[in-house]
Design a protein around this motif. Structure first.
Motif, PDB file in Angstrom:
ATOM      1  N   GLU A   1      43.592 -21.852  68.293  1.00 46.73           N
ATOM      2  CA  GLU A   1      43.754 -20.822  69.101  1.00 46.73           C
ATOM      3  C   GLU A   1      42.185 -20.393  69.960  1.00 46.73           C
ATOM      4  OE1 GLU A   1      45.527 -16.544  69.527  1.00 46.73           O
ATOM      5  OE2 GLU A   1      46.892 -17.719  68.381  1.00 46.73           O
ATOM      6  N   VAL A   2      41.149 -20.364  68.359  1.00 44.03           N
ATOM      7  CA  VAL A   2      40.149 -20.172  68.482  1.00 44.03           C
ATOM      8  C   VAL A   2      39.453 -21.141  69.780  1.00 44.03           C
ATOM      9  CG1 VAL A   2      37.367 -19.949  68.021  1.00 44.03           C
ATOM     10  CG2 VAL A   2      40.493 -18.674  66.498  1.00 44.03           C
ATOM     11  N   PHE A   3      39.993 -22.407  69.436  1.00 43.66           N
ATOM     12  CA  PHE A   3      39.182 -23.597  70.183  1.00 43.66           C
ATOM     13  C   PHE A   3      40.398 -23.624  71.779  1.00 43.66           C
ATOM     14  CE2 PHE A   3      35.561 -24.920  67.564  1.00 43.66           C
ATOM     15  CZ  PHE A   3      36.105 -24.605  66.165  1.00 43.66           C
ATOM     16  N   ALA A   4      41.248 -23.054  72.326  1.00 48.21           N
ATOM     17  CA  ALA A   4      42.110 -23.675  72.869  1.00 48.21           C
ATOM     18  C   ALA A   4      41.005 -23.260  74.524  1.00 48.21           C
ATOM     19  CB  ALA A   4      43.158 -22.444  73.203  1.00 48.21           C
ATOM     20  N   HIS A   5      40.550 -22.967  74.840  1.00 47.65           N
ATOM     21  CA  HIS A   5      39.201 -22.546  75.699  1.00 47.65           C
ATOM     22  C   HIS A   5      38.687 -23.685  76.325  1.00 47.65           C
ATOM     23  CE1 HIS A   5      36.755 -20.386  73.490  1.00 47.65           C
ATOM     24  NE2 HIS A   5      35.849 -21.245  73.790  1.00 47.65           N
ATOM     25  N   LYS A   6      38.302 -24.449  74.917  1.00 44.69           N
ATOM     26  CA  LYS A   6      37.632 -25.482  75.161  1.00 44.69           C
ATOM     27  C   LYS A   6      38.320 -27.252  75.612  1.00 44.69           C
ATOM     28  CE  LYS A   6      33.320 -24.545  72.546  1.00 44.69           C
ATOM     29  NZ  LYS A   6      32.118 -25.466  73.667  1.00 44.69           N
ATOM     30  N   GLY A   7      39.722 -26.755  75.323  1.00 44.02           N
ATOM     31  CA  GLY A   7      40.796 -28.086  75.557  1.00 44.02           C
ATOM     32  C   GLY A   7      40.925 -28.645  74.774  1.00 44.02           C
ATOM     33  N   ALA A   8      40.571 -27.575  72.725  1.00 46.83           N
ATOM     34  CA  ALA A   8      41.345 -28.681  72.097  1.00 46.83           C
ATOM     35  C   ALA A   8      42.666 -28.620  72.192  1.00 46.83           C
ATOM     36  CB  ALA A   8      41.120 -27.998  71.114  1.00 46.83           C
ATOM     37  N   THR A   9      43.090 -29.427  71.283  1.00 49.57           N
ATOM     38  CA  THR A   9      44.791 -29.948  71.380  1.00 49.57           C
ATOM     39  C   THR A   9      45.524 -29.986  70.330  1.00 49.57           C
ATOM     40  OG1 THR A   9      43.668 -32.660  71.244  1.00 49.57           O
ATOM     41  CG2 THR A   9      44.221 -31.894  73.868  1.00 49.57           C
ATOM     42  N   ALA A  10      44.346 -30.146  69.150  1.00 53.91           N
ATOM     43  CA  ALA A  10      45.148 -30.182  67.709  1.00 53.91           C
ATOM     44  C   ALA A  10      44.425 -30.360  66.565  1.00 53.91           C
ATOM     45  CB  ALA A  10      46.353 -31.525  67.420  1.00 53.91           C
ATOM     46  N   CYS A  11      45.587 -29.224  65.514  1.00 54.84           N
ATOM     47  CA  CYS A  11      44.490 -28.610  64.800  1.00 54.84           C
ATOM     48  C   CYS A  11      44.992 -29.267  63.214  1.00 54.84           C
ATOM     49  CB  CYS A  11      44.616 -26.883  64.450  1.00 54.84           C
ATOM     50  SG  CYS A  11      42.658 -26.781  63.225  1.00 54.84           S
TER      51      CYS A  11
END
Lengths: 119, 456
Positions: free
Chosen positions: A49-59
């Protein structure tokens, strides 16, 4: 037991690295007694969620119980990485501190070390 | 019983502090054992730049910093029996070896033996088409671009063989960074290919050393939270490794910096993905049960790495020309600076559209945690910033055409006279870009070669 809400930065330190468009961020508690609380609260979903605005797709989270530490691997977190990114930090070197600032955890007071004031 | 091995690191990337190795060499010179100094200066793109230098001049193509780094330490290292292992060979290890001999002659260093390790350069043995036919695991699609370099990551064995020639200085091109340390350990301790746990400990040693001061308090200090004494004089790391793989990390004597559990654990996980399966040509490293213990002031012991069979293939990095990056920046300071900066950003966006730039243009306001932002329109929600203060507007675009990258930078320059009030301190950069991709190649394509260059 008195619990407090603090930014992750108060109870843990972190380092970010990159491989292509993938970022890895280690999260290491200052005090080992904080680790179970971090395990419960600093989840793959929250980090994504913290990286969502960067377009992250999986963690993915990897746990190293004997250090103790966690290692997060976030896919597509770097806007293409140094190959593509137009941002100032294509390597995502600063993103460890984004995570430390954006995630708030609830921990017993004794899990928060007494940080001295910056000089 | 074999002797203890001491490995110091003099640089963790090609821009690293030029004189950092001096205290490392001074410390190593007082120690009793087999002593090595490594320099890691070869990031993915650095090799492509070196390959271009070699194209222009066949004698060049090694690290442009070779003279600066080695001239400071070569005489002392040779006098004290400290051997040097470095990837300053870059695109031309043999050329680098010759240059080291010339440097030795200039410095009056006699009887130096230098060895070059070759074999990583895939362009020497494969056609472009053959290289591009390999499976790509990461990075840009190279098919549409001009190939500049293609190099496989070699392991520790060729370095160990080079040391076995008696070389005082070993120059390699692309190897794993960890191999710079593991090579000397394999050479001295005689670890075999099946000594997987020992190779694992040696790889941890290399991994901890390869970024220089990142394990001794640099890339770490956070005042009030993680304090590091005398960071300006941060000492570079020294590892001690015995034949059983017992590994201790410390640093150069009489320097600043810090080696403790926290600095070591941060570096242990740096650029690691699955800690139980870290692939290298020598061993698949399992960090899952590693322990890190402080055993003295600035002395940390690292134990428990496990090794599994290495992968059948080797990773290779392919580099190609990837156009131009244009950047321009301008500062607004004092009352209402944030609004003036945001107005400037909006002017640049409008102008870029209207002059017909179709490339993506990113405009940030630095001072608003812009490095955490996503690219427009996706912005980080939340945070408010003070209206007064100091903010810097930055515009950036990539283009296949240099003049378009320049145009974007120029739209920032023109804000001096045509933007909001009191814009200041414009800086512009238009830089050639190198793209990378990672591919997997068969080990059969990579035949290490060792060439000894003695003093003439």
């Amino acid at each position: 037991m008195n619990e407090v809400d603090v930014p992750l930065h108060a109870v843990a330190h972190a380092r970010a690295g990159d491989k292509g468009n993938r970022s890895n961020v280690s999260v290491i508690p200052y005090l080992p007694e904080a680790f179970p609380y971090l395990l419960a609260q600093v989840t793959e979903a929250r980090v994504l969620e913290v990286f969502a605005h960067k377009g992250a797709t999986a963690c993915s989270r990897y746990v190293l119980p004997r250090l103790p530490a966690m290692n997060f691997v976030i896919d597509n977190a770097l806007e293409g990485g140094v190959n593509y990114s137009l941002g100032l930090d294509g390597h995502g070197k600063s993103l460890s501190f984004m995570l430390l600032g954006d995630i708030v955890v609830r921990v017993p007071e004794h899990c928060v070390p007494t940080h001295r004031q910056p000089r | 019983m074999s002797r203890k091995v001491f490995i110091g690191c003099g640089a963790g990337f090609s821009g690293d502090r030029i004189d950092a190795a001096v205290p490392v060499v001074r410390t190593l010179s007082r120690l009793d054992g087999e002593r090595f100094l490594i320099y890691e200066v070869l990031a993915e793109r650095t090799l492509a730049i070196a390959q271009k230098l070699r194209r222009d001049d066949p004698d060049k193509g090694y690290s442009p910093f070779l003279d600066a780094y080695l001239s400071r330490v070569l005489a002392d290292c040779h006098a004290h029996g400290i051997r040097i292992v470095t990837n300053m060979g870059a695109a031309n290890p043999l050329g680098a070896a010759k240059r080291v001999q010339a440097l030795a002659a200039e410095l009056g260093v006699r009887g130096l033996r230098v060895a070059a390790v070759t074999g990583d350069d895939l362009l020497a043995t494969l056609s472009e088409a053959e290289i591009l036919a390999h499976p790509r695991i990461e990075g840009l699609d190279p098919e549409v671009r001009k190939l500049v370099a293609a190099n496989a990551y070699m392991g520790a064995r060729p370095i160990a063989e080079a040391l076995a020639t008696g070389a005082h200085v070993v120059l390699v091109g692309r190897t794993t960074d960890a191999a710079l340390s593991l090579g000397p350990l394999v050479h001295v301790h005689g670890w075999g290919e099946n000594d997987l746990d020992l190779l694992a400990q040696g790889t941890v040693c290399g991994h901890l050393l390869e970024c220089g001061a990142q394990v001794t308090g640099a890339y770490f200090a956070d005042p009030g939270f993680k304090d590091v004494d005398d960071l300006a004089h941060v000492g570079f790391p020294i590892a001690e490794v015995d034949a059983h793989g017992e590994l201790l990390i410390t640093k150069a004597a009489d320097t600043g910096g810090l080696v403790d559990r926290a600095t070591v654990i941060e570096q242990l996980l740096y650029e690691v993905h699955d800690p139980r399966n870290y692939l290298t040509p020598d061993v698949t490293l399992d960090l899952g049960e590693v322990t890190v213990d402080q055993v003295g002031l600035n002395r940390v012991q690292v134990s428990g790495a496990r090794g599994k069979e290495p992968p059948a293939t080797l990773k290779a990095t392919v580099c190609f020309d990837a156009g131009w990056l244009g950047e321009g920046e301008i500062t607004y300071s004092g009352p209402n600076a944030l609004a003036r900066a945001r107005l400037a950003a909006s002017v640049v966006r409008t102008r870029c559209t209207e002059i017909g730039i179709t490339e993506r243009v990113r405009v940030d306001v630095l001072g608003t945690q812009a490095v955490f932002d996503g690219d427009a329109p996706q912005r980080r929600p939340t945070v408010e910033f003070p209206a007064d203060g100091e903010y810097r507007v930055r515009a950036a675009a990539r283009s296949a055409h240099r003049h378009i990258a320049q145009q974007v930078a120029d739209e920032v320059l023109s804000l001096y006279c045509s933007g909001p009030a009191a814009g200041a301190g414009v800086r512009q950069n238009v830089t050639a870009q190198i793209g990378t991709a990672s591919i997997l190649v068969d080990r059969a394509h990579v035949t290490p070669g060792i060439t000894v260059v003695d003093a003439s």
